[in-house]
Design an enzyme around this catalytic site. Sequence first.
Site, PDB file in Angstrom:
ATOM      1  N   SER A 149      49.482  42.769  40.224  1.00  0.00           N
ATOM      2  CA  SER A 149      50.708  43.457  39.795  1.00  0.00           C
ATOM      3  C   SER A 149      50.527  43.864  38.342  1.00  0.00           C
ATOM      4  CB  SER A 149      51.905  42.497  39.910  1.00  0.00           C
ATOM      5  OG  SER A 149      53.017  42.991  39.201  1.00  0.00           O
ATOM      6  N   TYR A 162      56.520  34.313  39.173  1.00  0.00           N
ATOM      7  CA  TYR A 162      55.796  35.487  39.690  1.00  0.00           C
ATOM      8  C   TYR A 162      54.756  35.977  38.680  1.00  0.00           C
ATOM      9  CZ  TYR A 162      55.129  40.118  41.830  1.00  0.00           C
ATOM     10  OH  TYR A 162      54.594  41.247  42.416  1.00  0.00           O
TER      11      TYR A 162
END
Length: 264
Positions: A149, A162
Amino acid sequence: MLKGQKALVTGANSGIGKATAIGLGRAGADVVVNYVAGSESADEVVKEITGFGVRAYAHEADVSQEDQVTAMVDRMVEEFGTIDIMVANAGLQRDAPVTEMTLAQWQKVIDVNLTGQFLCAREAAKEFMRRGVVPEVSRSAGKIICMSSVHQLIPWAGHVNYASSKGGVHMMMQTLAQELAPRKIRVNAIGPGAIKTPINTSAWSTPQAEKDLLTLIPYGRVGDPEDIARAAVALASDLMDYVVGVTLYVDGGMTLFPGFATGG
Ligand code: NAD
């Protein structure tokens, strides 16, 4: 481009994983469609892929469970003969401000997003090493693509679990790339920016939310799962045979610190 190759995509019944599994199938690979819940949607992905004239089947497994990942790759070797491409894509969010984040929320995200990718990469690497390079199939002995990401780079308040998992994926990917390159195994990552999938519906589903999101994207549009699928197909192919240990950001420029276009 991937004719005769065998690919496994985790979390392939939704969003980026679904588009990637379909993209790999369209490019000629046989595909295992992993899912943890929702067999109907997994079956639909399989149907779409077999429509390209390649083989595919759905396999239920929780990527954070060692025995389930091992069994999934073992079955693939039995059914398809081997594995050439592992796309470790499955991931989730459990968001909370740090003072409210439970250990369970922290652990779940690390277990799926980081440990899950480690287990998938490890099992694929074992088979790549056992088999070695088959020149008619690919110049490398195997490809591992980690779905990371932009948040392996950009800190993200309210999402410490995350962002930490993706930071971990970044170093895991580079370390595996360094360790496995001498065995002709290519390990790389894709760093998606904002892509329209169920994981982040609230960030783009209303006009105001999309407008706010676009202030972070110099290229002026929110990404589609197919943007990532195309990158995955390219990265898996021999066109990228000399690409080892990189994160390919597919983010419309989100990692270019867009705030500095007018400030700073
Ligand atoms: P999604 O929610 O549509 O898909 C996630 C998939 O992972 C689903 O199929 C889900 O069932 C599966 N999954 C969750 N836990 C699992 C487990 N334990 N075992 C197996 N599968 C499991 O979301 P998405 O946006 O397609 O996300 C895919 C990947 O892309 C994730 O790793 C995510 O972090 C990453 N990503 C997404 C974006 C984005 O903007 N959508 C941006 C950057 C990175």
